[in-house]
Design an enzyme around this catalytic site. Structure first.
Site: not given
Ligand SMILES: CC(C)(COP(=O)(O)OP(=O)(O)OC[C@H]1O[C@@H](n2cnc3c(N)ncnc32)[C@H](O)[C@@H]1OP(=O)(O)O)[C@@H](O)C(=O)NCCC(=O)NCCS
Length: 430
Positions: A94, A386, A416
């Site tokens: 990510c 996301h 994260c």
């Protein structure tokens, strides 16, 4: 300690993204490559960029196409850019767009480049569906067979179970734990309640809705005409103005149905989208007449055992980035924290106040309590969505723009990432 690039500061000149859409909805017929191309083309147009000056393009993606694994090169081959712009793809889960940005920035600091485009794209509507090993082995054996009989014999080895397709899981290869299960675990270890998570999710939607309504968020979006009927998509479709605490409280936990607290409402949704920023050496930006949004002051990556608390490494990266910047949390006018799950954000915030976590990061004092009024002031990934490979560039762009609007000086971002990894960056104005 000299700050990052103190010889050659890296300017963030501009940032653009596509709308973010829940996967399987309005952007489902557009590949990650095309989302990235759209976004980069818009970035070039909005900045009237002299494209012959572009030295490199770096892009991140988490679930790459098996047919075109170097998404960066495919994106760089848009007609707007010369074919000689070299491009490479990076993967840091990510934080992949952050990795793209720091890779490009490092090249600028080294003096290998003056102008770079960096970002990422993800289409979770278009993940590769693979054949099982048994099916693949039979197909390979059949293709190598020298006779029809040999081919039939190879294919006859296929069993019904071999026909079950294999889809990529959002799970750790080492532990088998999904992100959602990790968030559940973190909520339990850190004593994060369901109510706190739902409150944070609601805040994310309310602030994202406000930023959409008043145009602060939409100004960062390159509208896209989405097939099949080419209706314009201009806003993020995960942001809900119809949600409230009662609706959030009514949702069932997804990852631990009996004792869990993590729901579809307090998790980031699976999302399609792309985002990119334009980076330049400070001198080049000024010489070309650009007014940089901000400069990169420092950054840091960190990692911990993915079997422990998977999404906690921003707590190790943030103090290092602040240390490298020669600054403290109190100096930060804004903090942008990627919201994978409300449980992760709340766990990270708690750990940033903890001496034990500070010591793990190699510091004697905790980073401190993040002022909620400065945190994710236009919502975050829970509401906005996301797209794994793109989020880092979205956060960078938003942090820069909002810092300018508030006449702030310093901003901290944290992300994260799978594998127990974390990222933090400090940006500064002027
Ligand atoms: C959590 C998850 C499994 C939910 O997937 P999903 O079930 O397809 O989610 P949906 O959007 O359909 O939402 C489920 C329900 O909750 C409702 N809901 C979701 N958010 C809501 C909100 N804020 N308010 C009210 N209702 C909400 C939806 O309306 C839907 O209701 P319905 O079933 O009546 O239509 C999925 O989003 C996920 O896997 N997220 C985590 C992604 C991840 O791991 N990311 C990595 C992070 S680094």
């Amino acid at each position: 300690m000299p700050t990052y690039g103190s010889g050659r500061r890296v300017a963030i000149v501009a940032g653009v993204r596509t709308p973010f859409a829940k996967s399987g909805t309005v952007l489902k017929d557009i590949s990650a490559i095309d989302l990235g191309r759209h976004c980069v083309a818009e970035l070039i147009q909005r900045t009237s960029l002299e494209t012959r000056s572009v030295d490199l393009l770096v892009f991140g993606t988490v679930v790459p196409s098996v047919l075109a694994p170097n998404i960066a090169r495919e994106v760089s081959l848009i007609p707007h850019l010369p074919k000689g712009v070299q491009a490479h793809t990076v993967g840091r889960a990510c934080a992949s767009a952050n990795q793209a940005i720091t890779d490009a920035a490092d090249q600028i600091v080294l003096g290998h480049a003056d102008v770079a485009i960096a970002g990422g794209a993800e289409s979770l509507s278009n993940v590769p569906i693979l054949h099982s090993r048994g099916f693949a082995d039979a197909l390979v054996a059949a293709s190598r067979a020298k006779s029809l009989g040999g081919r039939v014999q190879a294919l006859s080895k296929i069993r019904p179970r071999d026909l079950v397709p294999v889809t990529p899981a959002i799970a750790e290869p080492t532990t088998g734990e999904t992100m959602g299960q990790s968030a559940e675990k973190m909520a339990k270890i850190n004593g994060i309640t369901r109510d706190e998570q739902d409150q944070l999710a609601l805040r994310s939607h309310r602030l994202a809705h406000a930023g959409t309504q008043d145009g602060r968020l939409t100004s960062e979006i390159a509208p896209i005409w989405a097939p099949p009927d080419f209706t314009p998509v201009t806003v993020d479709n995960g942001v809900r103005d119809d949600t409230g605490l009662d609706q959030l409280r009514a949702l069932r936990p997804v990852f631990d149905r009996r004792y869990g607290t993590v729901t579809a409402g307090n998790s980031s949704p699976l999302t399609d989208g792309a985002a990119a920023v334009l980076l330049m050496s400070e001198d080049r930006a000024r010489a070309a007449g650009y007014q940089p949004l901000a400069f990169i002051r420092s950054y840091a990556y960190a990692a911990l055992d993915p079997g422990e608390q998977l999404l906690m490494a921003p707590v190790l990266a943030a103090p290092m980035a602040l240390h490298r910047a020669g600054l403290t949390l109190a100096d930060m006018d804004l903090v942008e924290m990627h919201e994978a799950f409300a449980a992760q954000v709340l766990s990270n915030l708690k750990a940033l106040e903890s001496r034990a976590w500070a010591e793990r990061a190699g510091f004697s004092q905790p980073v401190g309590a993040v002022d909620r009024a400065r945190l994710n002031v236009m919502g975050g990934s829970i509401a906005l969505g996301h797209p794994f490979g793109a989020t880092g560039a979205r956060i960078t762009t938003t942090l820069c723009h909002e810092l300018i609007r508030r006449n702030g000086q310093f901003g901290l971002m944290t992300v994260c990432a799978a594998g127990g990894m974390g990222f933090a960056m400090v940006i500064e104005r002027s």
